[in-house]
Motif scaffolding. Sequence first.
Motif, PDB file in Angstrom:
ATOM      1  N   ASP A 119       0.694  -1.322  -0.238  1.00 13.26           N
ATOM      2  CA  ASP A 119       0.015   0.394  -0.190  1.00 13.26           C
ATOM      3  C   ASP A 119       0.972   1.528   0.192  1.00 13.26           C
ATOM      4  O   ASP A 119       2.166   1.271   0.156  1.00 13.26           O
ATOM      5  N   PRO A 120       0.012   2.340   0.039  1.00 17.00           N
ATOM      6  CA  PRO A 120       1.375   3.249   0.075  1.00 17.00           C
ATOM      7  C   PRO A 120       1.678   3.967   0.800  1.00 17.00           C
ATOM      8  O   PRO A 120       3.079   4.310   0.860  1.00 17.00           O
ATOM      9  N   LEU A 121       1.462   3.401   2.206  1.00 20.13           N
ATOM     10  CA  LEU A 121       2.434   3.405   3.531  1.00 20.13           C
ATOM     11  C   LEU A 121       3.400   2.809   3.639  1.00 20.13           C
ATOM     12  O   LEU A 121       4.347   2.697   4.716  1.00 20.13           O
ATOM     13  N   GLY A 122       3.301   1.672   2.037  1.00 17.07           N
ATOM     14  CA  GLY A 122       4.669   0.867   2.349  1.00 17.07           C
ATOM     15  C   GLY A 122       4.528  -0.301   3.218  1.00 17.07           C
ATOM     16  O   GLY A 122       5.441  -2.171   3.467  1.00 17.07           O
ATOM     17  N   PHE A 123       2.980  -0.971   3.685  1.00 13.86           N
ATOM     18  CA  PHE A 123       2.544  -2.053   4.628  1.00 13.86           C
ATOM     19  C   PHE A 123       2.267  -2.881   3.277  1.00 13.86           C
ATOM     20  O   PHE A 123       1.064  -2.853   2.096  1.00 13.86           O
ATOM     21  N   PRO A 124       1.996  -4.184   3.499  1.00 11.71           N
ATOM     22  CA  PRO A 124       1.827  -5.914   2.756  1.00 11.71           C
ATOM     23  C   PRO A 124       0.255  -5.721   2.661  1.00 11.71           C
ATOM     24  O   PRO A 124      -0.176  -6.053   3.959  1.00 11.71           O
ATOM     25  N   ILE A 125      -0.304  -5.443   2.240  1.00 12.21           N
ATOM     26  CA  ILE A 125      -2.210  -5.920   2.284  1.00 12.21           C
ATOM     27  C   ILE A 125      -2.996  -7.008   1.987  1.00 12.21           C
ATOM     28  O   ILE A 125      -3.017  -6.586   0.322  1.00 12.21           O
ATOM     29  N   GLU A 126      -3.036  -7.767   2.224  1.00 11.11           N
ATOM     30  CA  GLU A 126      -4.583  -8.470   1.495  1.00 11.11           C
ATOM     31  C   GLU A 126      -5.616  -7.815   1.848  1.00 11.11           C
ATOM     32  O   GLU A 126      -6.352  -7.791   2.576  1.00 11.11           O
ATOM     33  N   PHE A 127      -6.880  -8.221   0.512  1.00  8.77           N
ATOM     34  CA  PHE A 127      -7.887  -8.198   0.148  1.00  8.77           C
ATOM     35  C   PHE A 127      -8.665  -9.331  -0.169  1.00  8.77           C
ATOM     36  O   PHE A 127      -8.057  -9.823  -0.915  1.00  8.77           O
ATOM     37  N   PHE A 128      -9.382  -9.998   0.719  1.00 12.74           N
ATOM     38  CA  PHE A 128     -10.174 -11.354   0.412  1.00 12.74           C
ATOM     39  C   PHE A 128     -11.394 -11.215   0.759  1.00 12.74           C
ATOM     40  O   PHE A 128     -11.749 -10.453   2.004  1.00 12.74           O
TER      41      PHE A 128
END
Length: 356
Positions: A119-128
């Motif tokens: 994400d733009p903040l640098g975090f690994p994000i998942e959507f499920f």
Amino acid sequence: MPALPTPSVTPPDVIRAAYAELIVSDIAASRAFYVGVLGLVVTYEDDDTLYLRAFEEYLHHSLILRRGPVPALAALAYRVRSAGELDAAVAYYEQLGVRVERRAAGATRGVGEAVRIEDPLGFPIEFFYDSEHVERFTRRYDVQGAGAISRLDHFNIVTPDVPAARDYYEGLGFRVSEDIKDDEDVVYAAWMHRKATVHDVALTGGDGPRMHHIAFATHERSQILHLCDHLGALRQSDRIERGPGRHGVSNAFYLYLLDPDGHRIEIYTHDYYTGDPDNPVVTWDVHDNQRRDWWGNPVVPSWYANASTVLDLDGEPVALTHRTEARESEVTIGADGFSYTRKNDAELGFKLGSQV
Ligand SMILES: O=C1C=CC(S(=O)(=O)O)=CC1(O)O
Ligand SMILES: [Fe+2]
């Protein structure tokens, strides 16, 4: 953080914070903490991974622990309202110009198709959306201990520019419930929600991206107190970092624990309802010493200083961006710091900034 483009498409419809994937160095030691002490239910385990859930949860897991060389955060996962929202996530984040990856069903055990981003903040994000349903232990009082945890509640992330992070999450439809500011309108922290509680994500100002903690909710203070007694009985009281106590922000009764790798886990009684569109925002003065602990107990410096490394989608640690604005621990604890109990009571209301 540079200004983000405004996507022309709608963001994915996020329901709530749903699971976290943490890298741990010793699965057995982690199992002894998360299962043996916290009492989380094992959905699946092998030599290298543990899939855990809390007693009110019926999805396959709300916490994945995976053995690896560097203790870190591998993913924070938000559940979306339907599988169709995954296409919206791909379109939205492609327009934001960040890395986007589709994941086939089963790429994560117990989870269907998903989308992972940096994400733009640098975090690994998942959507499920799709996830295997398993037994919900809500009424399984035959297996719940005195410290039973009901569900995962929120993520707390460390990011240098809280207003920019707030704007990004507002673009995802999150709303601010509470925040901490000073007289010059510097924002030190903000709590933002999609579900009708105080937060799904908290933004803590500091060098980031780092994971500050993930939090599980219990129904009763007694369950939190039992966890403290349990750790004492194991002679592991050093796992208790901060609390138990009553938060000012969120009003939740809280406890912060450190797992065997130093990942911070908060145990948190249910806070309050925020579901109406005109839910009033609560703004705290950074010098109000009841903001983070309603009883005025000091925040231990490690709580401000320490947080977990974050990995990118290749599993590599993400470099930190330093916070340029004032740091909360400096304005409320350090030599020049001060805090008050009663703002206009200069005689009795101030605590020395040297409080630990
Ligand atoms: O969940 C939370 C609610 C309140 C607080 S604070 O320490 O009261 O600000 C911290 C926290 O973000 O962990
Ligand atoms: Fe928290």
